[in-house]
Design a protein around this motif. Structure first.
Motif, PDB file in Angstrom:
ATOM      1  N   ASP A 289       0.841  -1.203   0.000  1.00 42.91           N
ATOM      2  CA  ASP A 289       0.000   0.000   0.000  1.00 42.91           C
ATOM      3  C   ASP A 289       0.877   1.254   0.000  1.00 42.91           C
ATOM      4  OD1 ASP A 289      -2.390  -1.548   0.161  1.00 42.91           O
ATOM      5  OD2 ASP A 289      -2.107  -1.730   2.330  1.00 42.91           O
ATOM      6  N   CYS A 290       1.984   1.201   0.729  1.00 39.34           N
ATOM      7  CA  CYS A 290       2.923   2.333   0.762  1.00 39.34           C
ATOM      8  C   CYS A 290       3.589   2.518  -0.599  1.00 39.34           C
ATOM      9  CB  CYS A 290       3.972   2.114   1.848  1.00 39.34           C
ATOM     10  SG  CYS A 290       3.291   2.066   3.521  1.00 39.34           S
ATOM     11  N   LEU A 291       3.982   1.423  -1.213  1.00 41.02           N
ATOM     12  CA  LEU A 291       4.631   1.503  -2.525  1.00 41.02           C
ATOM     13  C   LEU A 291       3.708   2.102  -3.575  1.00 41.02           C
ATOM     14  CD1 LEU A 291       6.650  -1.818  -2.699  1.00 41.02           C
ATOM     15  CD2 LEU A 291       7.525   0.501  -2.408  1.00 41.02           C
ATOM     16  N   LYS A 292       2.426   1.802  -3.481  1.00 36.29           N
ATOM     17  CA  LYS A 292       1.456   2.390  -4.420  1.00 36.29           C
ATOM     18  C   LYS A 292       1.466   3.910  -4.306  1.00 36.29           C
ATOM     19  CE  LYS A 292      -1.613  -1.577  -4.262  1.00 36.29           C
ATOM     20  NZ  LYS A 292      -2.853  -2.086  -3.694  1.00 36.29           N
ATOM     21  N   GLU A 293       1.572   4.411  -3.089  1.00 37.50           N
ATOM     22  CA  GLU A 293       1.617   5.854  -2.857  1.00 37.50           C
ATOM     23  C   GLU A 293       2.909   6.446  -3.421  1.00 37.50           C
ATOM     24  OE1 GLU A 293       0.134   9.544  -1.032  1.00 37.50           O
ATOM     25  OE2 GLU A 293      -0.684   7.796  -2.008  1.00 37.50           O
ATOM     26  N   VAL A 294       4.015   5.719  -3.261  1.00 35.25           N
ATOM     27  CA  VAL A 294       5.302   6.182  -3.797  1.00 35.25           C
ATOM     28  C   VAL A 294       5.228   6.284  -5.315  1.00 35.25           C
ATOM     29  CG1 VAL A 294       7.724   5.533  -4.142  1.00 35.25           C
ATOM     30  CG2 VAL A 294       6.682   5.319  -1.874  1.00 35.25           C
TER      31      VAL A 294
ATOM     32  N   GLY B 181       3.097   9.129  -6.429  1.00 31.70           N
ATOM     33  CA  GLY B 181       3.806  10.391  -6.242  1.00 31.70           C
ATOM     34  C   GLY B 181       4.849  10.622  -7.320  1.00 31.70           C
ATOM     35  N   LYS B 182       5.550   9.580  -7.717  1.00 25.11           N
ATOM     36  CA  LYS B 182       6.545   9.688  -8.774  1.00 25.11           C
ATOM     37  C   LYS B 182       5.874  10.052 -10.100  1.00 25.11           C
ATOM     38  CE  LYS B 182      10.483   9.067 -10.898  1.00 25.11           C
ATOM     39  NZ  LYS B 182      11.363  10.180 -11.025  1.00 25.11           N
ATOM     40  N   TYR B 183       4.747   9.442 -10.364  1.00 23.80           N
ATOM     41  CA  TYR B 183       4.016   9.713 -11.607  1.00 23.80           C
ATOM     42  C   TYR B 183       3.620  11.187 -11.697  1.00 23.80           C
ATOM     43  CZ  TYR B 183       0.413   9.482 -15.206  1.00 23.80           C
ATOM     44  OH  TYR B 183      -0.334   9.690 -16.320  1.00 23.80           O
ATOM     45  N   HIS B 184       3.231  11.745 -10.563  1.00 21.35           N
ATOM     46  CA  HIS B 184       2.813  13.146 -10.517  1.00 21.35           C
ATOM     47  C   HIS B 184       3.970  14.076 -10.143  1.00 21.35           C
ATOM     48  CE1 HIS B 184      -1.371  12.120 -11.106  1.00 21.35           C
ATOM     49  NE2 HIS B 184      -1.270  11.214 -10.159  1.00 21.35           N
ATOM     50  N   ASN B 185       5.190  13.500 -10.089  1.00 15.63           N
ATOM     51  CA  ASN B 185       6.381  14.244  -9.709  1.00 15.63           C
ATOM     52  C   ASN B 185       6.202  14.925  -8.353  1.00 15.63           C
ATOM     53  OD1 ASN B 185       9.022  14.959 -10.055  1.00 15.63           O
ATOM     54  ND2 ASN B 185       8.550  16.868 -11.135  1.00 15.63           N
TER      55      ASN B 185
ATOM     56  N   ASP C  91       1.755  12.228   1.788  1.00 19.76           N
ATOM     57  CA  ASP C  91       0.952  12.981   2.743  1.00 19.76           C
ATOM     58  C   ASP C  91      -0.460  12.428   2.911  1.00 19.76           C
ATOM     59  OD1 ASP C  91       0.046  13.680   0.262  1.00 19.76           O
ATOM     60  OD2 ASP C  91       0.236  15.839   0.525  1.00 19.76           O
ATOM     61  N   GLY C  92      -0.734  11.263   2.343  1.00 27.02           N
ATOM     62  CA  GLY C  92      -2.054  10.662   2.476  1.00 27.02           C
ATOM     63  C   GLY C  92      -2.274  10.082   3.862  1.00 27.02           C
TER      64      GLY C  92
ATOM     65  N   HIS D 147      -5.624   4.420   2.017  1.00 23.03           N
ATOM     66  CA  HIS D 147      -4.758   3.450   1.348  1.00 23.03           C
ATOM     67  C   HIS D 147      -4.865   2.033   1.894  1.00 23.03           C
ATOM     68  CE1 HIS D 147      -2.868   6.687  -0.848  1.00 23.03           C
ATOM     69  NE2 HIS D 147      -2.820   7.359   0.289  1.00 23.03           N
ATOM     70  N   MET D 148      -5.478   1.849   3.037  1.00 22.15           N
ATOM     71  CA  MET D 148      -5.541   0.522   3.657  1.00 22.15           C
ATOM     72  C   MET D 148      -6.511  -0.400   2.917  1.00 22.15           C
ATOM     73  SD  MET D 148      -7.804   1.350   7.040  1.00 22.15           S
ATOM     74  CE  MET D 148      -9.540   1.775   6.915  1.00 22.15           C
TER      75      MET D 148
END
Length: 155
Positions: free
Chosen positions: A72-77, A80-84, A89-90, A95-96
């Protein structure tokens, strides 16, 4: 005339010593948990600090709300990379995983092992009859249980 004679019979003890083989005997009870309002960065910090791959999410009443994992954390990473914008901060609640498969403390460990194989899940939160989180059982806990059980007494 032939007579049959049997000597004194010794009663055999047919009782078998039973061993604890339920989830409650091997589950972890000192858990790292998260709250739905915690930040994802706090989750990353705690997962790394405690060297765990995920944990239950509970509300103020200690009721299970979901599970948060490294994935779930990696999805956020990645998002974030995709949107630069690599800031995590979620909130945990965003995300759970919410549809969590749970298990009861009285479940036999062999039944739990079968559930691990069928569901392909790494851990199950253990809830009591009232729905409160009382522990967590992992595949490693099952392996520890099997190692501790004498093979002639499996039930």
């Amino acid at each position: 005339m032939v007579k049959s004679y049997q000597g004194a019979q010794i009663e055999k003890d047919t009782s078998v010593e039973t061993q604890p083989v339920s989830v409650s005997d091997y589950m972890s009870t000192r858990l790292i948990t998260f709250h739905p309002e915690q930040s994802m960065m706090e989750v990353v910090d705690q997962l790394l600090k405690h060297r765990i791959s995920g944990a239950p999410v509970v509300n103020d009443q200690k009721e299970l709300c979901g599970v948060i994992s490294e994935g779930d954390c990696l999805k956020e990473v990645v998002k974030g990379k995709y949107h630069n914008h690599p800031i995590m901060d979620g909130k945990v609640k965003d995300h759970m995983a919410q549809n969590v498969i749970t298990i009861l403390p009285g479940t036999n460990i062999f039944e739990a092992a079968n559930m691990f194989l069928e569901k392909k899940i790494r851990r199950f939160p253990v809830l009591d009859e009232t729905g409160k989180l009382v522990g967590q059982i992992s595949q490693k806990d099952i392996m520890r249980a099997v190692k501790n059980i004498k093979s002639e007494n499996w039930r």
